[in-house]
Scaffold this motif. Structure first.
Motif, PDB file in Angstrom:
ATOM      1  N   MET A  72       0.839  -1.177   0.000  1.00  0.00           N
ATOM      2  CA  MET A  72       0.000   0.000   0.000  1.00  0.00           C
ATOM      3  C   MET A  72       0.884   1.240   0.000  1.00  0.00           C
ATOM      4  O   MET A  72       1.820   1.354   0.765  1.00  0.00           O
ATOM      5  CB  MET A  72      -0.893  -0.010   1.238  1.00  0.00           C
ATOM      6  N   SER A  73       0.575   2.173  -0.855  1.00  0.00           N
ATOM      7  CA  SER A  73       1.369   3.382  -1.015  1.00  0.00           C
ATOM      8  C   SER A  73       0.803   4.518  -0.163  1.00  0.00           C
ATOM      9  O   SER A  73      -0.403   4.695  -0.050  1.00  0.00           O
ATOM     10  CB  SER A  73       1.371   3.787  -2.485  1.00  0.00           C
ATOM     11  N   LEU A  74       1.683   5.314   0.383  1.00  0.00           N
ATOM     12  CA  LEU A  74       1.288   6.469   1.176  1.00  0.00           C
ATOM     13  C   LEU A  74       1.052   7.706   0.327  1.00  0.00           C
ATOM     14  O   LEU A  74       0.522   8.700   0.811  1.00  0.00           O
ATOM     15  CB  LEU A  74       2.374   6.802   2.199  1.00  0.00           C
ATOM     16  N   SER A  75       1.448   7.655  -0.931  1.00  0.00           N
ATOM     17  CA  SER A  75       1.411   8.859  -1.760  1.00  0.00           C
ATOM     18  C   SER A  75      -0.006   9.399  -1.967  1.00  0.00           C
ATOM     19  O   SER A  75      -0.209  10.620  -1.935  1.00  0.00           O
ATOM     20  CB  SER A  75       2.085   8.603  -3.106  1.00  0.00           C
ATOM     21  N   GLY A  76      -0.983   8.554  -2.150  1.00  0.00           N
ATOM     22  CA  GLY A  76      -2.361   9.015  -2.357  1.00  0.00           C
ATOM     23  C   GLY A  76      -2.907   9.784  -1.163  1.00  0.00           C
ATOM     24  O   GLY A  76      -3.367  10.924  -1.296  1.00  0.00           O
ATOM     25  N   PRO A  77      -2.862   9.175   0.040  1.00  0.00           N
ATOM     26  CA  PRO A  77      -3.329   9.908   1.216  1.00  0.00           C
ATOM     27  C   PRO A  77      -2.510  11.181   1.508  1.00  0.00           C
ATOM     28  O   PRO A  77      -3.066  12.191   1.925  1.00  0.00           O
ATOM     29  CB  PRO A  77      -3.179   8.895   2.355  1.00  0.00           C
ATOM     30  N   LEU A  78      -1.197  11.136   1.276  1.00  0.00           N
ATOM     31  CA  LEU A  78      -0.375  12.325   1.502  1.00  0.00           C
ATOM     32  C   LEU A  78      -0.759  13.465   0.566  1.00  0.00           C
ATOM     33  O   LEU A  78      -0.784  14.631   0.961  1.00  0.00           O
ATOM     34  CB  LEU A  78       1.107  11.994   1.349  1.00  0.00           C
ATOM     35  N   ARG A  79      -1.052  13.136  -0.691  1.00  0.00           N
ATOM     36  CA  ARG A  79      -1.482  14.165  -1.646  1.00  0.00           C
ATOM     37  C   ARG A  79      -2.797  14.812  -1.198  1.00  0.00           C
ATOM     38  O   ARG A  79      -2.968  16.020  -1.285  1.00  0.00           O
ATOM     39  CB  ARG A  79      -1.649  13.562  -3.047  1.00  0.00           C
ATOM     40  N   LYS A  80      -3.728  13.994  -0.688  1.00  0.00           N
ATOM     41  CA  LYS A  80      -5.011  14.529  -0.208  1.00  0.00           C
ATOM     42  C   LYS A  80      -4.818  15.427   1.004  1.00  0.00           C
ATOM     43  O   LYS A  80      -5.426  16.489   1.102  1.00  0.00           O
ATOM     44  CB  LYS A  80      -5.973  13.383   0.123  1.00  0.00           C
TER      45      LYS A  80
END
Length: 118
Positions: free
Chosen positions: A1-9
């Motif tokens: 699971m990548s953290l990039s999506g939630p971090l961008r939000k």
């Protein structure tokens, strides 16, 4: 699971809540007119929210001056990454982008840090 999506939000929400308004202006050269000897330009404006601050005096070097500003914007809020040929308009002052730093997670841009000069 990548953290990039939630971090961008999260970055986008923080900029929307705490950031001020700015306009990123991408100027693209157009057609050369041999009669007038000029090149037409096309400007595309994108409204964003970001955090503006002075650069730290420790960062001053050959590229960054003491009077420069730093603008932090969320990568999710713009379609294309800013470049050094772009301009930023904040409160009727037009700044030239001197440098762009990308903060990434898993090679996905989270925020862009723009160094601006009036």
């Amino acid at each position: 699971m990548s953290l990039s999506g939630p971090l961008r939000k999260v970055a986008s929400k923080l900029m929307a809540k705490f950031g001020g308004t700015a306009t990123i202006r991408r100027v693209v050269p157009g057609v050369y007119n041999p009669t007038t000897g000029t090149v037409s330009e096309t400007a595309t404006d994108t409204a964003v929210r970001g955090v503006l601050e002075d650069v730290n005096l420790r960062e001053v070097n050959d590229l960054i001056q003491a009077t420069d500003k730093r603008l932090l914007i969320a990568a999710a809020d713009i379609a294309n990454a800013p470049t050094a040929t772009d301009e930023v308009v904040i409160e009727s002052i037009t700044y030239q982008v001197v440098q762009v730093r990308t903060i990434e997670q898993d090679n996905i841009a989270i925020t862009y840090e723009l160094i601006l000069r009036a």
